[in-house]
Motif scaffolding. Structure first.
Motif, short mmCIF file in Angstrom:
data_model
loop_
_atom_site.label_atom_id
_atom_site.label_comp_id
_atom_site.label_asym_id
_atom_site.label_seq_id
_atom_site.Cartn_x
_atom_site.Cartn_y
_atom_site.Cartn_z
N LEU A 3 -5.19 -3.86 -16.56
CA LEU A 3 -5.97 -3.26 -15.48
C LEU A 3 -5.80 -1.74 -15.46
O LEU A 3 -4.68 -1.25 -15.63
N ARG A 4 -6.88 -1.05 -15.23
CA ARG A 4 -6.82 0.37 -14.90
C ARG A 4 -7.29 0.48 -13.46
O ARG A 4 -8.42 0.10 -13.14
N VAL A 5 -6.39 0.93 -12.59
CA VAL A 5 -6.65 1.00 -11.15
C VAL A 5 -6.61 2.46 -10.72
O VAL A 5 -5.64 3.17 -11.00
N ARG A 6 -7.67 2.87 -10.04
CA ARG A 6 -7.76 4.24 -9.55
C ARG A 6 -8.15 4.19 -8.08
O ARG A 6 -9.09 3.50 -7.71
N ASP A 7 -7.40 4.90 -7.25
CA ASP A 7 -7.66 4.93 -5.81
C ASP A 7 -7.72 3.53 -5.21
O ASP A 7 -8.55 3.23 -4.36
N MET A 45 0.84 -1.19 0.00
CA MET A 45 0.00 0.00 0.00
C MET A 45 0.88 1.24 0.00
O MET A 45 1.96 1.22 0.54
N THR A 46 0.35 2.29 -0.58
CA THR A 46 1.09 3.54 -0.55
C THR A 46 0.99 4.13 0.85
O THR A 46 -0.02 3.98 1.53
N ASP A 47 2.03 4.80 1.28
CA ASP A 47 2.05 5.37 2.62
C ASP A 47 1.07 6.52 2.77
O ASP A 47 0.38 6.63 3.77
N ASP A 48 0.99 7.38 1.75
CA ASP A 48 0.20 8.60 1.90
C ASP A 48 -1.30 8.38 1.68
O ASP A 48 -2.12 9.09 2.23
N GLN A 49 -1.69 7.38 0.91
CA GLN A 49 -3.12 7.18 0.63
C GLN A 49 -3.70 5.97 1.34
O GLN A 49 -4.90 5.84 1.44
N ASN A 50 -2.86 5.08 1.81
CA ASN A 50 -3.31 3.85 2.45
C ASN A 50 -4.23 3.05 1.52
O ASN A 50 -5.20 2.44 1.97
N THR A 51 -3.96 3.08 0.21
CA THR A 51 -4.70 2.31 -0.78
C THR A 51 -3.71 1.43 -1.54
O THR A 51 -2.51 1.70 -1.57
N LEU A 52 -4.24 0.41 -2.17
CA LEU A 52 -3.39 -0.48 -2.96
C LEU A 52 -2.90 0.23 -4.23
O LEU A 52 -3.65 0.97 -4.86
N THR A 53 -1.66 -0.04 -4.58
CA THR A 53 -1.12 0.45 -5.85
C THR A 53 -1.64 -0.47 -6.97
O THR A 53 -2.09 -1.59 -6.70
N PRO A 54 -1.55 -0.03 -8.22
CA PRO A 54 -1.95 -0.93 -9.31
C PRO A 54 -1.20 -2.26 -9.29
O PRO A 54 -1.80 -3.31 -9.53
N LEU A 55 0.08 -2.26 -8.96
CA LEU A 55 0.83 -3.51 -8.89
C LEU A 55 0.34 -4.40 -7.75
O LEU A 55 0.26 -5.62 -7.89
N GLU A 56 -0.03 -3.80 -6.63
CA GLU A 56 -0.58 -4.58 -5.51
C GLU A 56 -1.94 -5.17 -5.86
O GLU A 56 -2.25 -6.30 -5.48
N VAL A 57 -2.74 -4.43 -6.61
CA VAL A 57 -4.03 -4.95 -7.06
C VAL A 57 -3.80 -6.13 -8.01
O VAL A 57 -4.45 -7.17 -7.89
N ALA A 58 -2.86 -5.98 -8.94
CA ALA A 58 -2.54 -7.07 -9.87
C ALA A 58 -2.07 -8.31 -9.10
O ALA A 58 -2.44 -9.44 -9.43
N ALA A 59 -1.27 -8.11 -8.07
CA ALA A 59 -0.79 -9.24 -7.26
C ALA A 59 -1.96 -9.92 -6.52
O ALA A 59 -1.98 -11.15 -6.38
N ALA A 60 -2.94 -9.13 -6.09
CA ALA A 60 -4.12 -9.71 -5.44
C ALA A 60 -4.93 -10.55 -6.44
O ALA A 60 -5.43 -11.62 -6.09
N ILE A 61 -5.02 -10.07 -7.67
CA ILE A 61 -5.70 -10.85 -8.72
C ILE A 61 -4.93 -12.14 -8.97
O ILE A 61 -5.52 -13.22 -9.08
N ALA A 62 -3.61 -12.06 -9.05
CA ALA A 62 -2.79 -13.26 -9.28
C ALA A 62 -3.02 -14.29 -8.19
O ALA A 62 -3.20 -15.48 -8.46
N LYS A 63 -3.05 -13.85 -6.96
CA LYS A 63 -3.28 -14.76 -5.83
C LYS A 63 -4.64 -15.44 -5.97
O LYS A 63 -4.79 -16.63 -5.67
#
Length: 154
Positions: A115-119, A1-19
């Motif tokens: 993937l297009r990931v926003r927020d 997660m990004t420190d300033d937004q506390n949301t998943l980055t696009p790469l973290e979202v892709a990793a969650a999909i992979a899992k």
């Protein structure tokens, strides 16, 4: 997660999909109005699915399909690409496992997803699955060919 937004980055979202490919449990990483586009969908099948709930239902049903039950995924190797657009990540998956009907091992490149990931949430996903590789691994290639021949005859 990004420190300033506390949301998943696009790469973290892709990793969650992979899992989820291995666990067969899709994470809730979709925006309320997200769009999922299976680019090689058969005629008559949904060409796109709109909305978080509909997308999660679609993947829940897919995880219970006969083909999904045949393929015991034991290893997933993801590759991710991120270009100039910070919201977009491309993911490729290679799967290894065992066909539970034949006990034969399989390995194939299963899909490419854009993937297009926003927020921290997917707003759009274009999916390019390898239906031939999956059908070959599952031993259902003759059924896929028959379905394609039926479509071609129409």
């Amino acid at each position: 997660m990004t420190d300033d937004q506390n949301t998943l980055t696009p790469l973290e979202v892709a990793a969650a999909i992979a899992k989820s490919v291995v666990t067969k449990e899709m994470p809730d990483v979709f925006a309320v109005d997200a769009l999922y586009v299976p680019k090689f969908a058969f005629p008559g099948a949904p060409q796109s699915i709109q909305g978080r709930d509909a997308i999660l239902q679609y993947f829940a049903a897919a995880s219970k399909s006969p083909t999904s039950g045949i393929l015991k995924i034991e290893e997933l190797t993801p590759t991710y690409y991120q270009g100039d657009d910070d919201e977009v990540v491309v993911m490729e998956f290679t799967l290894k496992g065992t066909n539970t009907n034949t006990n034969q091992p399989f390995e194939f490149n299963s899909s490419i997803g854009v993937l297009r990931v926003r927020d921290g949430l997917i707003v759009e996903w274009h999916d390019y699955p390898n239906m031939i590789g999956g059908a070959t691994a599952a031993g259902t290639l003759p059924q896929l060919i028959a379905a394609l021949e039926k479509i071609a005859a129409q």
